[in-house]
Design a protein around this motif. Structure first.
Motif, mmCIF file in Angstrom:
data_model
loop_
_atom_site.group_PDB
_atom_site.id
_atom_site.type_symbol
_atom_site.label_atom_id
_atom_site.label_comp_id
_atom_site.label_asym_id
_atom_site.label_seq_id
_atom_site.Cartn_x
_atom_site.Cartn_y
_atom_site.Cartn_z
ATOM 1 N N ARG A 28 0.852 -1.183 0.000
ATOM 2 C CA ARG A 28 0.000 0.000 0.000
ATOM 3 C C ARG A 28 0.893 1.240 0.000
ATOM 4 N NH1 ARG A 28 -5.232 -1.459 1.248
ATOM 5 N NH2 ARG A 28 -5.462 -3.534 2.097
ATOM 6 N N PHE A 29 0.323 2.375 -0.444
ATOM 7 C CA PHE A 29 1.097 3.598 -0.420
ATOM 8 C C PHE A 29 1.330 4.029 1.018
ATOM 9 C CE2 PHE A 29 -0.984 3.787 -4.571
ATOM 10 C CZ PHE A 29 0.108 4.028 -5.375
ATOM 11 N N ALA A 30 2.513 4.537 1.276
ATOM 12 C CA ALA A 30 2.869 4.875 2.648
ATOM 13 C C ALA A 30 2.115 6.094 3.162
ATOM 14 C CB ALA A 30 4.374 5.134 2.733
ATOM 15 N N GLY A 35 -5.422 7.627 4.788
ATOM 16 C CA GLY A 35 -5.247 6.187 4.947
ATOM 17 C C GLY A 35 -5.829 5.383 3.803
ATOM 18 N N ARG A 36 -5.941 5.973 2.642
ATOM 19 C CA ARG A 36 -6.526 5.301 1.490
ATOM 20 C C ARG A 36 -5.608 4.224 0.923
ATOM 21 N NH1 ARG A 36 -8.928 10.690 -1.523
ATOM 22 N NH2 ARG A 36 -11.126 10.143 -1.339
ATOM 23 N N ASP A 37 -6.236 3.333 0.152
ATOM 24 C CA ASP A 37 -5.504 2.370 -0.674
ATOM 25 C C ASP A 37 -5.844 2.740 -2.120
ATOM 26 O OD1 ASP A 37 -4.195 0.248 -1.789
ATOM 27 O OD2 ASP A 37 -5.657 -1.260 -1.177
ATOM 28 N N PRO A 38 -5.187 3.763 -2.676
ATOM 29 C CA PRO A 38 -5.665 4.380 -3.920
ATOM 30 C C PRO A 38 -5.269 3.647 -5.187
ATOM 31 C CG PRO A 38 -3.720 5.509 -3.151
ATOM 32 C CD PRO A 38 -4.021 4.448 -2.120
ATOM 33 N N LEU A 252 -7.892 -6.511 -12.386
ATOM 34 C CA LEU A 252 -6.558 -6.666 -11.815
ATOM 35 C C LEU A 252 -6.307 -5.625 -10.731
ATOM 36 C CD1 LEU A 252 -4.678 -7.375 -15.148
ATOM 37 C CD2 LEU A 252 -4.983 -8.995 -13.267
ATOM 38 N N LEU A 253 -6.740 -4.394 -10.970
ATOM 39 C CA LEU A 253 -6.564 -3.335 -9.985
ATOM 40 C C LEU A 253 -7.383 -3.578 -8.722
ATOM 41 C CD1 LEU A 253 -6.743 -0.272 -12.398
ATOM 42 C CD2 LEU A 253 -4.740 -0.944 -11.079
ATOM 43 N N ALA A 254 -8.483 -4.301 -8.850
ATOM 44 C CA ALA A 254 -9.365 -4.540 -7.702
ATOM 45 C C ALA A 254 -8.808 -5.569 -6.730
ATOM 46 C CB ALA A 254 -10.738 -4.991 -8.194
ATOM 47 N N GLN A 255 -7.823 -6.348 -7.149
ATOM 48 C CA GLN A 255 -7.273 -7.384 -6.288
ATOM 49 C C GLN A 255 -6.511 -6.773 -5.118
ATOM 50 O OE1 GLN A 255 -7.977 -10.773 -7.054
ATOM 51 N NE2 GLN A 255 -9.301 -9.598 -8.418
ATOM 52 N N ALA A 300 -13.106 -0.475 -4.262
ATOM 53 C CA ALA A 300 -11.890 0.299 -4.536
ATOM 54 C C ALA A 300 -12.173 1.558 -5.347
ATOM 55 C CB ALA A 300 -10.868 -0.569 -5.271
ATOM 56 N N TRP A 301 -13.360 1.641 -5.956
ATOM 57 C CA TRP A 301 -13.711 2.808 -6.764
ATOM 58 C C TRP A 301 -13.637 4.098 -5.942
ATOM 59 C CZ3 TRP A 301 -14.262 4.507 -11.561
ATOM 60 C CH2 TRP A 301 -15.022 5.662 -11.805
ATOM 61 N N LYS A 302 -13.994 4.035 -4.687
ATOM 62 C CA LYS A 302 -14.040 5.250 -3.868
ATOM 63 C C LYS A 302 -12.667 5.897 -3.707
ATOM 64 C CE LYS A 302 -13.768 2.762 0.572
ATOM 65 N NZ LYS A 302 -12.339 2.965 0.693
ATOM 66 N N ASP A 303 -11.603 5.142 -3.906
ATOM 67 C CA ASP A 303 -10.243 5.665 -3.773
ATOM 68 C C ASP A 303 -9.515 5.716 -5.118
ATOM 69 O OD1 ASP A 303 -10.414 5.968 -0.968
ATOM 70 O OD2 ASP A 303 -10.007 3.836 -0.709
ATOM 71 N N THR A 304 -10.288 5.781 -6.202
ATOM 72 C CA THR A 304 -9.729 5.725 -7.552
ATOM 73 C C THR A 304 -9.814 7.078 -8.252
ATOM 74 O OG1 THR A 304 -10.248 3.381 -7.845
ATOM 75 C CG2 THR A 304 -10.021 4.699 -9.850
ATOM 76 N N ALA A 305 -8.748 7.401 -8.998
ATOM 77 C CA ALA A 305 -8.746 8.564 -9.890
ATOM 78 C C ALA A 305 -8.332 8.100 -11.283
ATOM 79 C CB ALA A 305 -7.796 9.639 -9.388
ATOM 80 N N ILE A 306 -9.114 8.476 -12.281
ATOM 81 C CA ILE A 306 -8.819 8.158 -13.679
ATOM 82 C C ILE A 306 -8.603 9.459 -14.427
ATOM 83 C CG2 ILE A 306 -9.672 7.100 -15.810
ATOM 84 C CD1 ILE A 306 -11.440 5.296 -14.078
ATOM 85 N N LEU A 307 -7.491 9.550 -15.140
ATOM 86 C CA LEU A 307 -7.195 10.695 -16.000
ATOM 87 C C LEU A 307 -7.272 10.250 -17.453
ATOM 88 C CD1 LEU A 307 -5.974 13.541 -16.709
ATOM 89 C CD2 LEU A 307 -3.721 12.463 -16.455
ATOM 90 N N VAL A 308 -8.042 10.970 -18.263
ATOM 91 C CA VAL A 308 -8.133 10.715 -19.704
ATOM 92 C C VAL A 308 -7.511 11.910 -20.412
ATOM 93 C CG1 VAL A 308 -9.656 10.239 -21.649
ATOM 94 C CG2 VAL A 308 -10.269 9.410 -19.366
ATOM 95 N N ALA A 309 -6.439 11.668 -21.178
ATOM 96 C CA ALA A 309 -5.707 12.766 -21.808
ATOM 97 C C ALA A 309 -5.351 12.422 -23.246
ATOM 98 C CB ALA A 309 -4.432 13.064 -21.012
#
Length: 406
Positions: A28-30, A35-38, A252-255, A300-309
Motif C-alpha cells: 500500500r502507499f505509505a 489512509g486510502r488504498d488508492p 486486476l486493480l481490484a485485487q 476500490a472505486w471510492k479511492d480511484t482517480a482516472i485521467l483521460v488525456a
C-alpha cells in the motif's frame, strides 16, 4: 490532410514484452491521503481528441459560428448534456454525465501539454514522456512516478515500491521504464482447453522452473482479467475493445495484492473527416470504459482517480470534409470516487479570432502537468520536489493543482 502512420515500432513491441507478468506482492502507499488504498489510471487517447466537440462550450457566443454544421446544442434529438450554464457534454457519454452529477467526474477544459506543434508522434512523446520537448527519453512519467513514490509498510527490505499495470499489446511509453510493470492484453485467440495450462505447468516445472513461475503468474493474471462478458472482440480503436481493456484492467486493480497504477491507450481519435459519426462511436467506447472501471473496481472505486488525456486538440473551425485538423487546447477528463467532481475546471480563453492561438486553435490555459501533479500529491502522497525533478523535468513553474481529490 494526410497524417503520420502511428504504427508500433519494434522498440515499442520489445518494451511491451519486457513488461512481463511478475510481482511478489503489492504494498500500500505509505502516505496516501486519509489512509486510502488508492488507484490511479491514465487513459491515453491517441490521435488528438476534439475537446470542443467532446465538451462543447455552448455558452460561448462564438461557438456556433466556428463550428458551423458540427456545432452542438442542448436541444433536439442529439442534444448535448448540459454540465453547467456554459459547458455541455457530448450525448454519447451518459455514464460520465451520471458520474459528474454524483460528484465523481470533472472536466479540465482548454488544457494541453507544453507541446505547441502539430505532429502526432512528437505530441504523444511529450504527453507520455513528461518532458517539455520530444525525443528525450525512452521512459514515461507514470513509470518514473512509480519509482519515486514512498514505499508502503508492506515492503520487504530491498523490495521495490508500488508496481504498475500496462494494458494492451504494446506498453504505452507513459508506463515504460525501470519500475516493474505487469503486462496484460485481451486475447483475440480462441480459448484453449482447460487441461492445457496444467499440462504446460507440469512440463516446465520439470524442465525450466523459472519459466514455470512466470507462466503460473501469467495464467493467474489471465484468469483474473478474463471471463469478460462480451460476445465480440475489438481492438483499442473499437468501443468493444476499449471496454474489454478497461474491464480486464479494473479486475486486476481490484485485487488486494494487485497493481495500483495502470496505463491504457485507445486509438483512432484523429478526426480530419466525418468527425460527427466517428466521435459518436469512439466516445461511446470511452464512456463505457469508465463505467466498466466503476463496476469492476467495486469498493476500490471510492479511492480511484482516472485521467483521460490526449496529445493535443483540434482546430476551432471545421474543414471542408466535416472534420477538424490538428490544434492545441483540448479537454481532459477526470473520473473516480476520489475525484472532487461535478465541475468544469477552466480558465476559458474565448473563441474570438483574436483569442485563438495562431488564429485557428483553442488556446491552452491549463497545463496538464499541473493536473497530474495535483493527483499524485494529494492521492498518492508523491513528493512535489520529485515530481519536478524526475517525473516532469523542467516543470518548476508548474505547481500541483489543488482541490482535485475529494
Amino acid at each position: 490532410m494526410t497524417c503520420e502512420l502511428m504504427t508500433p515500432t519494434r522498440r515499442a513491441v520489445l518494451g511491451a514484452s519486457g513488461a512481463l507478468f511478475a510481482w511478489a506482492f503489492i504494498p500500500r502507499f505509505a502516505h496516501a491521503a486519509g489512509g486510502r488504498d488508492p488507484r490511479f489510471v491514465t487513459i491515453i487517447l491517441r490521435g488528438a481528441l476534439d475537446g470542443l466537440t467532446a465538451v462543447p462550450p455552448v455558452g460561448d457566443p462564438d461557438y456556433e459560428t466556428l463550428r458551423q454544421q458540427i456545432a452542438m446544442t442542448t436541444s433536439g434529438p442529439q442534444a448535448a448534456l448540459p454540465l453547467d450554464s456554459f459547458f455541455a457534454l457530448h450525448p454519447s457519454m451518459p455514464n460520465f454525465n451520471r458520474l459528474y452529477r454524483a460528484g465523481q467526474a470533472a472536466v479540465v477544459h482548454a488544457s494541453a501539454t507544453p507541446y505547441r506543434d502539430r505532429s502526432h508522434f512528437d505530441g504523444q512523446d511529450v504527453l507520455e514522456s513528461g518532458y517539455e520537448t520530444p525525443g528525450r527519453v525512452e521512459s514515461g512519467w507514470l513509470n518514473r512516478m512509480l519509482e519515486g513514490l514512498p514505499k508502503g509498510d508492506k515492503v520487504a527490505p530491498g523490495a521495490s515500491a508500488i508496481r504498475g499495470l500496462s494494458v494492451g499489446a504494446n506498453a504505452p511509453l507513459v508506463i515504460r521504464g525501470k519500475a516493474p510493470v505487469l503486462g496484460w492484453s485481451p486475447s483475440n485467440l480462441q480459448p484453449v482447453s482447460d487441461d492445457l495450462p496444467p499440462r504446460l505447468m507440469d512440463l516446465y516445472n520439470h524442465t525450466d522452473p523459472l519459466f514455470a513461475k512466470i507462466l503460473a503468474e501469467g495464467i493467474s493474471t489471465g484468469k483474473i482479467a478474463a471471463g469478460l462478458d462480451v460476445k465480440a472482440r475489438g481492438g483499442p480503436g473499437d468501443p468493444t475493445g476499449m471496454e474489454q481493456m478497461a474491464r480486464g484492467a479494473a479486475r486486476l486493480l481490484a485485487q488486494d495484492d494487485g497493481p495500483r497504477v495502470a496505463a491504457l491507450a485507445f486509438e483512432g481519435w484523429d478526426t480530419h473527416a466525418g468527425e460527427v459519426e466517428r466521435l459518436n462511436k469512439l466516445l461511446v467506447g470511452l464512456d463505457n470504459s469508465l463505467a466498466a472501471f466503476q463496476q469492476e473496481l467495486g469498493p476500490a472505486w471510492k479511492d480511484t482517480a482516472i485521467l483521460v488525456a490526449t496529445e493535443f486538440g483540434r482546430t476551432a473551425q471545421v474543414n471542408g470534409t466535416q472534420g477538424t485538423d490538428h490544434g492545441t487546447g483540448t479537454t481532459a477528463f477526470l473520473a473516480g470516487g476520489a475525484i472532487k467532481g461535478g465541475r468544469v475546471i477552466a480558465d476559458w480563453p474565448g473563441l474570438k479570432q483574436v483569442q485563438l492561438r495562431d488564429g485557428r486553435d483553442l488556446a491552452a490555459t491549463t497545463d496538464l502537468r499541473a493536473v497530474v501533479k495535483g493527483i499524485a500529491v494529494d492521492l498518492l502522497g508523491a513528493s512535489p520536489a520529485v515530481l519536478t525533478r524526475d517525473v516532469f523535468p523542467g516543470s518548476d513553474h508548474v505547481l500541483p493543482m489543488k482541490g482535485l481529490i475529494a
